[in-house]
Design an enzyme around this catalytic site. Structure first.
Site, short mmCIF file in Angstrom:
data_model
loop_
_atom_site.label_atom_id
_atom_site.label_comp_id
_atom_site.label_asym_id
_atom_site.label_seq_id
_atom_site.Cartn_x
_atom_site.Cartn_y
_atom_site.Cartn_z
N GLN A 1 -24.91 -1.72 -18.88
CA GLN A 1 -23.91 -1.54 -17.81
C GLN A 1 -24.59 -1.30 -16.46
OE1 GLN A 1 -20.65 -1.90 -17.42
NE2 GLN A 1 -20.48 -2.74 -19.48
N SER A 2 -25.74 -1.90 -16.25
CA SER A 2 -26.50 -1.71 -15.01
C SER A 2 -25.73 -2.18 -13.77
CB SER A 2 -27.82 -2.48 -15.10
OG SER A 2 -28.44 -2.55 -13.84
N ASN A 3 -25.55 -1.25 -12.82
CA ASN A 3 -24.96 -1.63 -11.53
C ASN A 3 -25.96 -2.45 -10.73
OD1 ASN A 3 -22.50 0.04 -11.76
ND2 ASN A 3 -23.97 1.74 -11.73
#
Ligand SMILES: *Cc1c(COP(=O)(O)O)cnc(C)c1O
Length: 325
Positions: free
Chosen positions: A75-77
């Protein structure tokens, strides 16, 4: 001190807002709480990585590269904003994500795919090794990859957070606000390194507290200090030691990276319900939870003013739906 800023691509439309959180301040009976809205940087969902990418992508293009490669959590921004930046500039994008593909595609991972990024799951391999492999493959196919480190945290990325201290000090002066402390979520250290160096250059008098989301104090402190020093050299300022400005609080790392507890849940609901502002489950939820906890323990007086630096991350909320209510 006059930093020599390199070229950047203006992904951001102007200064991000600086606002007072009146209802949250009143509710907590604590210090005056202000917020810097870096969740509203202009690129596809916003966040602090967009600032860094303004410089990173400009360097990629200046070097004649045609493909961005980076890595992060599923879920890396950072990966989502990199994929958006690549799309916007007509570059290819490959993302190395930790772990294996989840059964439900959601949040940032959904957006990565809408932006057309190629996704590689590290499974049980070291992400760095896979990244090297993907980069070699791109070269052998005749592409020119530009590798962005974890979180965009090198001297090029950190430069953006040096420059934003100029933006902030001008806003504070125009609105006649005096800030005693900045509080923000800190992980790969580029944001904090830039902020502390910018604080030195633009004479910001408050302290800067990075709330570590995953790493022990000493480790993160050393990394932030070293990156700030290297960034000063990169900007033509010679040797400048700002390690005394680096404050890390690691009291909230125990649950682990990306684990939502009552702390994050309460902070996210409170800020949503008192201010109509969305935090994220991994970074800003934890940092705001920490700030609220510190206020309740009496760490600040009512006369003080605290600036919470919103670093973005809202799309991850949807991937954490089950743990947020
Ligand atoms: C990456 C990230 C951070 C941490 O910034 P670093 O520069 O990696 O320390 C904080 N908040 C959000 C929402 C992020 O995506």
């Amino acid at each position: 001190m006059n930093p020599k800023y390199p070229q950047h691509i203006p992904f951001i439309y102007g200064a991000t807002p600086l606002e007072k959180l009146d209802r949250l301040t009143k509710f907590l009976h604590g210090p005056e709480i202000y917020i810097k809205r870096d969740d509203l940087t202009g690129l596809a969902g916003g966040g602090n990585k967009t600032r860094k990418l303004q410089y990173l992508v400009a360097e990629a293009i200046a070097q004649g590269c045609d493909h961005l490669v980076t890595m992060g959590a599923s879920q890396s921004n950072h990966c989502r904003q990199t994929a958006a930046a690549a799309a916007r500039q007509g570059l290819g994008c490959s993302l190395i994500l930790r772990g294996s593909e989840p059964t439900h595609i959601n949040g940032n991972l959904l957006l990565d795919q809408l932006f057309g990024a190629h996704i590689y799951w590290s499974e049980d391999r070291a992400p760095q090794k896979l990244l090297d492999e993907v980069t070699r493959q791109l070269v052998s196919m005749g592409r020119k990859p530009y590798v962005i480190p974890y979180g965009g945290s090198n001297v090029v990325g950190a430069t953006a957070y040096v420059q934003v201290m100029h933006e902030l000090t001008e806003q504070l002066e125009a609105q006649n606000i005096n800030i005693d402390a900045i509080v923000h979520a800190s992980s790969s250290g580029g944001t904090q390194a830039g902020l502390v160096l910018g604080a030195e250059i633009y004479h910001f008098r408050g302290s800067i507290w990075g709330i570590s989301v995953d790493r022990p104090e000493n480790e993160l402190k050393m990394q932030v200090g070293a990156l700030a020093t290297a960034t000063a050299t990169h900007l033509g300022l010679g040797t400048l030691n700002v390690t005394q400005r680096v404050h890390i609080n690691d009291d909230y790392i125990e649950p682990g990276y990306g684990v939502v507890t009552d702390l994050e849940r309460e902070a996210i609901q409170l800020v949503a319900q008192k201010e109509g502002i969305l935090l994220d489950p991994v970074y800003t939820g934890r940092a705001m939870g920490a700030l609220i906890d510190l206020i309740r323990w009496g760490a600040f007086t009512r006369q003080q003013s605290i600036l919470f630096w919103h670093t973005g991350g809202m799309p991850a909320l949807f991937a954490y739906a089950d743990s947020l209510l």
